[in-house]
Design a protein around this motif. Structure first.
Motif, short mmCIF file in Angstrom:
data_model
loop_
_atom_site.label_atom_id
_atom_site.label_comp_id
_atom_site.label_asym_id
_atom_site.label_seq_id
_atom_site.Cartn_x
_atom_site.Cartn_y
_atom_site.Cartn_z
N GLU A 188 35.90 26.45 40.50
CA GLU A 188 37.21 27.02 40.22
C GLU A 188 37.55 28.20 41.12
N GLN A 189 36.55 28.66 41.89
CA GLN A 189 36.79 29.76 42.82
C GLN A 189 36.83 29.28 44.27
N GLY A 190 36.96 27.95 44.47
CA GLY A 190 37.21 27.44 45.81
C GLY A 190 36.05 26.73 46.48
N TYR A 191 35.02 26.38 45.73
CA TYR A 191 33.87 25.68 46.31
C TYR A 191 34.33 24.50 47.16
N PRO A 192 33.85 24.35 48.38
CA PRO A 192 32.73 25.11 48.96
C PRO A 192 33.13 26.29 49.84
N LEU A 193 34.45 26.54 50.03
CA LEU A 193 34.85 27.56 51.02
C LEU A 193 36.16 28.21 50.61
N ARG A 194 36.22 29.52 50.71
CA ARG A 194 37.48 30.20 50.44
C ARG A 194 37.66 31.35 51.43
N LEU A 195 38.90 31.82 51.50
CA LEU A 195 39.21 32.96 52.35
C LEU A 195 39.22 34.23 51.50
N CYS A 196 38.66 35.31 52.01
CA CYS A 196 38.73 36.63 51.36
C CYS A 196 39.66 37.51 52.20
N VAL A 197 40.65 38.09 51.55
CA VAL A 197 41.62 38.98 52.22
C VAL A 197 41.57 40.31 51.47
N PRO A 198 40.59 41.16 51.78
CA PRO A 198 40.29 42.34 50.95
C PRO A 198 41.48 43.26 50.70
N GLY A 199 41.67 43.62 49.43
CA GLY A 199 42.70 44.57 49.05
C GLY A 199 44.09 43.96 48.92
N TRP A 200 44.26 42.71 49.34
CA TRP A 200 45.58 42.07 49.30
C TRP A 200 45.67 41.10 48.13
N GLU A 201 46.87 40.74 47.75
CA GLU A 201 47.10 39.96 46.53
C GLU A 201 46.33 38.63 46.55
N GLY A 202 45.91 38.22 45.34
CA GLY A 202 44.95 37.14 45.22
C GLY A 202 45.40 35.80 45.76
N ASN A 203 46.72 35.49 45.72
CA ASN A 203 47.15 34.17 46.19
C ASN A 203 46.91 33.97 47.68
#
Length: 427
Positions: A243-258
């Motif tokens: 549910e958190q994007g397995y196997p790969l997701r982008l992290c954009v620190p400090g910016w809105e979750g979408n």
């Protein structure tokens, strides 16, 4: 009786107004003892219990491990009336049950636009195309051969607190502020992948695209992409949860979750933003002038008291009371948190305990002696850039009353003489 997730009706609002008119008895607390149980005569300390008498389960009873059966109530919860369909919906982190700054993987809130995509990592690919010297396609094994880093970041939905924009609505910090979590992400700095492809000089923007059924897409300025973005495959040491994007997701620190696109499958380099649905009709705020705020990426300085709160009432009576909460800022670290027990008339500096990392949650405490009188609890965070968390009226003055996103106004909890806590508003 209004449930935790039902909107507050006029009767409740009126009772709050009456309460506020009567004034407060909050103030200096008087120590009255902690209610510590006396050992003498307590059968739980003087008699052998079953857990002392019988053998427990062996080491393989739960190969992956699970919480104690007595913690079964600590779960994510949704608000059924909030969205039309549970597939494209939200559930909330139980902030009132947690401590420290790290969120357990199984309790990180979920936000889906098309449900959870189930992807075999052996079949997953990440493509980089557009304004690059060499379009590339990576397998998961390819990505894991790049130098990797571990970073602690909070992830907050832009709509966190959005239901409270026009007043107190939901009776629990899980529901008012639970669209946030903070974990250790492991992955490859995005700049390494972009450098491998070779970004052309006119490549100023990046379009991140997910492999889920909604094909979630967001435009990201190249400056941010090359700064601190991460392509992550693990969280808190284990593989990303599905549910958190397995196997790969982008992290954009400090910016809105979408913008933290899950199930990341493509990164296109372009010379201008794409104006996708999620950055035009969604995730924008309508101002009083009729114009809409767009590209409001940074999650502003914010805090909330997690205990006491409506789902975590005071059950021990008057005496020593630990007030605990979380603070964060998408601009950096938290420099200070102030707590008020009288609705913002007076403030005391709270104690920040644990690591203070940029763009991560911060845990704060204020230890008081509660005299048993009414309290109006508030917290106000200040970050290292000098930004101060505003009151809700200050926010409405600047943004109008039509907004949903980026509500970082000061939250108020009313604690009555019985220790029962309710969501109220002192603006």
């Amino acid at each position: 009786m209004v449930s935790e997730t039902e909107p507050k009706g006029p009767k409740t609002a009126a009772s709050r107004r009456n309460f506020l008119k009567t004034g407060l008895m909050a103030g200096a607390a008087v120590a009255t003892g902690t209610g510590v149980a006396k050992a003498a005569g307590d059968p739980l300390i003087t008699e052998i219990q079953d857990w002392n008498r019988y053998l427990g389960e062996g080491v393989d009873a739960a190969p992956y491990g699970s919480p104690s059966e007595f913690e079964a109530h600590v779960v994510r919860r949704n608000v059924p009336w909030l969205t039309a369909d549970p597939v494209s919906s939200i559930n909330f982190t139980p902030l009132h049950e947690l401590d420290g700054i790290i969120t357990p993987n199984g309790l990180c809130f979920e936000r889906h636009h098309g449900g959870t995509a189930v992807i075999n990592p052996a079949e997953h690919r990440l493509m980089i195309n557009g304004l690059v010297d060499t379009p590339l396609v990576f397998t998961m094994e390819d990505l894991k051969r790049f130098p990797r880093e571990n970073r602690v970041y909070f992830l907050e939905c832009a709509a966190n607190g959005g239901m409270e924009w026009r007043g107190a609505q939901l009776n629990g910090c899980q529901f008012t502020h639970g669209m946030i979590h903070c974990v250790v992400y492991t992955g490859v700095p995005l700049r390494y992948l972009l450098e491998e492809a070779g970004v052309k000089t006119n490549g100023k923007w990046l379009l991140a695209e997910g492999a889920d059924a909604s094909a979630m897409t967001r435009s990201i300025p190249m400056e941010k992409a090359l700064d601190d973005c991460l392509v992550a495959f693990k969280m808190n040491g284990e593989a990303l949860r599905a549910e958190q994007g397995y196997p790969l997701r982008l992290c954009v620190p400090g910016w809105e979750g979408n913008m933290w696109v899950k199930w990341l499958r493509r990164l296109e380099v372009g010379d201008e933003p794409w104006h996708q649905r999620e950055e035009t009709s969604k995730y924008t705020d309508l101002l009083a002038s009729g114009k809409a705020r767009r590209h409001t990426w940074v999650m502003d300085v914010k805090s909330v008291i997690t205990s006491p709160s409506p789902q975590a009432p005071v059950t021990h009576g008057k005496g020593p009371l630990v007030i605990s909460g979380l603070a964060w800022s998408g601009d950096g670290t938290i420099k200070r948190v102030d707590v008020s027990i009288d609705g913002g008339r007076n403030w005391q500096q709270a104690r920040i305990d644990g690591p203070s990392l940029p763009k991560a949650l911060h845990r704060f405490y204020l230890d008081i002696n509660w005299d048993g009188s009414d309290l109006l609890l508030q917290s106000r965070a200040i970050d290292d850039q000098g930004f101060v968390q505003p009151t809700k009226n200050e926010l409405r003055s600047a943004r109008g009353e039509n907004s949903i996103y980026h509500n970082n106004g000061i939250q108020t909890w009313h604690v009555n003489t019985d220790g029962v806590v309710e969501n109220v508003e002192v603006s």
